[in-house]
Design an enzyme around this catalytic site. Sequence first.
Site, PDB file in Angstrom:
ATOM      1  N   GLY A 166      15.867  66.706  -6.511  1.00 14.37           N
ATOM      2  CA  GLY A 166      15.847  66.908  -5.064  1.00 14.37           C
ATOM      3  C   GLY A 166      16.939  67.866  -4.620  1.00 14.37           C
ATOM      4  O   GLY A 166      16.730  68.691  -3.720  1.00 14.37           O
TER       5      GLY A 166
ATOM      6  N   CYS B 243      26.432  58.245  -3.845  1.00 14.09           N
ATOM      7  CA  CYS B 243      27.337  59.348  -4.206  1.00 14.09           C
ATOM      8  C   CYS B 243      28.733  59.122  -3.661  1.00 14.09           C
ATOM      9  O   CYS B 243      29.677  59.758  -4.092  1.00 14.09           O
ATOM     10  CB  CYS B 243      26.786  60.664  -3.675  1.00 14.09           C
ATOM     11  SG  CYS B 243      25.075  60.898  -4.141  1.00 14.09           S
TER      12      CYS B 243
ATOM     13  N   HIS C 281      12.840  60.618  -9.234  1.00 13.98           N
ATOM     14  CA  HIS C 281      13.403  59.289  -9.518  1.00 13.98           C
ATOM     15  C   HIS C 281      13.451  58.349  -8.323  1.00 13.98           C
ATOM     16  O   HIS C 281      13.839  57.190  -8.449  1.00 13.98           O
ATOM     17  CB  HIS C 281      14.768  59.399 -10.207  1.00 13.98           C
ATOM     18  CG  HIS C 281      15.905  59.834  -9.336  1.00 13.98           C
ATOM     19  ND1 HIS C 281      16.872  58.962  -8.906  1.00 13.98           N
ATOM     20  CD2 HIS C 281      16.261  61.040  -8.854  1.00 13.98           C
ATOM     21  CE1 HIS C 281      17.780  59.626  -8.202  1.00 13.98           C
ATOM     22  NE2 HIS C 281      17.424  60.889  -8.150  1.00 13.98           N
TER      23      HIS C 281
HETATM   24  N1  PLP Z   1      18.282  63.903  -0.625  1.00 11.82           N
HETATM   25  C1  PLP Z   1      18.262  62.583  -0.392  1.00 11.82           C
HETATM   26  C2  PLP Z   1      17.910  62.076   0.967  1.00 11.82           C
HETATM   27  C3  PLP Z   1      18.582  61.686  -1.415  1.00 11.82           C
HETATM   28  O1  PLP Z   1      18.573  60.363  -1.162  1.00 11.82           O
HETATM   29  C4  PLP Z   1      18.915  62.184  -2.694  1.00 11.82           C
HETATM   30  C5  PLP Z   1      19.325  61.266  -3.787  1.00 11.82           C
HETATM   31  O2  PLP Z   1      20.084  60.351  -3.589  1.00 11.82           O
HETATM   32  C6  PLP Z   1      18.882  63.579  -2.889  1.00 11.82           C
HETATM   33  C7  PLP Z   1      18.563  64.394  -1.840  1.00 11.82           C
HETATM   34  C8  PLP Z   1      19.186  64.174  -4.215  1.00 11.82           C
HETATM   35  O3  PLP Z   1      18.108  64.010  -5.107  1.00 11.82           O
HETATM   36  P1  PLP Z   1      18.368  64.179  -6.678  1.00 11.82           P
HETATM   37  O4  PLP Z   1      19.148  62.991  -7.120  1.00 11.82           O
HETATM   38  O5  PLP Z   1      17.016  64.250  -7.297  1.00 11.82           O
HETATM   39  O6  PLP Z   1      19.105  65.466  -6.837  1.00 11.82           O
END
Ligand code: PLP
Length: 387
Positions: free
Chosen positions: A76, A328, A204
Site C-alpha cells: 500500500g 507504526c 495483507h
Molecule cells: N495506508 C493505510 C490506511 C494503512 O492502514 C496501511 C498499513 O497499515 C498502509 C497504508 C500501508 O500499507 P502497506 O503495509 O501495505 O505498505
Amino acid sequence: MPDDPNQTIYLDNNATTRVAPEVFEAMVPFLTDLYGNPSSAHALGRRAAPALAKARESLAALLGCEPAEIVFTSCGTESDNAALASALRTTGKRHIVTSQTEHSAILNQAEALEAAGFAATYLPPGPDGIIDPLRVEKAIRSDTALVSIIWANNETGVLAPLAEIGARCRARNVLFHTDAVQVPGKLPIRLHELPVDFLSLSGHKLHAPKGVGALFVRKGLAFAPHVIGGGQENHRRGGTENIASIAGLGRAAELALEHLDDEQSRVRALRNHLERGILESVPGSALNGHPEHRLPNTANISFPDLEGEAILLALDRHGLCVSTGSACTTGSLEPSHVLSAMGVPWNLARGAVRFSLSRYNSQAEIDRALAIIPEIIKSLRLALPSR
Ligand code: PLP
C-alpha cells in the site's frame, strides 16, 4: 501471551490479517512447480502469465473497474507514493492537498516532498474524524496537482465522504487519490461510479500476504511515477512480478467479494457487541470517531487515566491482540496524531485502544474478550497512584 496460538484472540486486523487458507493454496503452485517468469516465452513462463491476468480480473471485479486499470505493486505504501509522484510529475504542478489524519505512508511522503520544495496543505478533520468536502475544495489552489484523502481511517475506521470530495476535485479539474487500504472486503467499492483517479490497496489487509499491493489508475490518465522503473505492468511498474503473491491477492479479492455481506452483518454485529459491552461495563470509557460513518469492523475506545500501551501489554498477557492507534507508532507514548487532530483531549487520546475484527472472529471470542477487558481496566486503575 498463551503459548497456544489457538487461544489467541486476534483483534488487530487493521494492522494485518491472517492469510486465508484458500489464498495460501492459490499461491503454492507458483512457489513450487510453476516458477516461470511471466515475461518468458517458454512453456513455464507461458503457464505463469495467465495467473497475472486472472488476478487482475478478480481485483477489478472487487473494485468495480477494468482489469487494465490495475497496477500491481509491492504494498500500500508504494501505491500511495506512486500516485503522489505521478500526479506531481505529469501535471508539473507543485502543491498537494491531504489531511492530518492520513497514514504515515502519505504523511511521510508529503513531508519529504515539502523538504524537496513542493507544498502541502494538511486539512484538519472534524471532532468526529470526518473531512469536510467544502474545506477540501477551498484548499485547492491553481498549482494543486492532487488531492489525497484516506477513505477509511486505519485507527478509527471513520469514512471520508469520498463521492463528494471527488466531485469537488473533478469540478476544479484536480486529480483525486484515495488511500483505500482499509476498505476492500469491508465496504462495497464501485469505481465505475466514483469520481476517483487513483486508489491504493494492500494485500495483507484482506487476507493475502504482506508485500503485495495494487494501485487503480483511471483509464486514460497519464501515469509516470518513476518510483520503480522497468518494463513490467505495461511499463507502469518495473520488477519481475511477484506472481505467487499476486495470485494470492487475486484469490483474496474473490473471497472478499464472497464475504462482503458477512462483514456488513455478522462482523458488524460482533463489533457492536464488543463495543457496547465495553462502554457499558467500563466507567468513563468513550468511543472515538463518528459512530455510524465508519468501517463495520473497527472500534476505537478511550480509557481515561490509563496509557493505551499499558492496556495493550496487559491484554496481550491474556492472549488478546489489540493496538494503540496505528501499529507504526507502537512503542511511542505520544498520543495518536489522528485522535489529536480530532481534538480528543490528551488524557483520553493516550488511553485509546483500537479493536479491529475480521471474518475469522467468533461470538465465543468476543464473549471471552468481554470477560477479560473490564477486569484488566479495573486492575490497571487500582494500580494507579492515588491523586
Ligand atoms: N495506508 C493505510 C490506511 C494503512 O492502514 C496501511 C498499513 O497499515 C498502509 C497504508 C500501508 O500499507 P502497506 O503495509 O501495505 O505498505
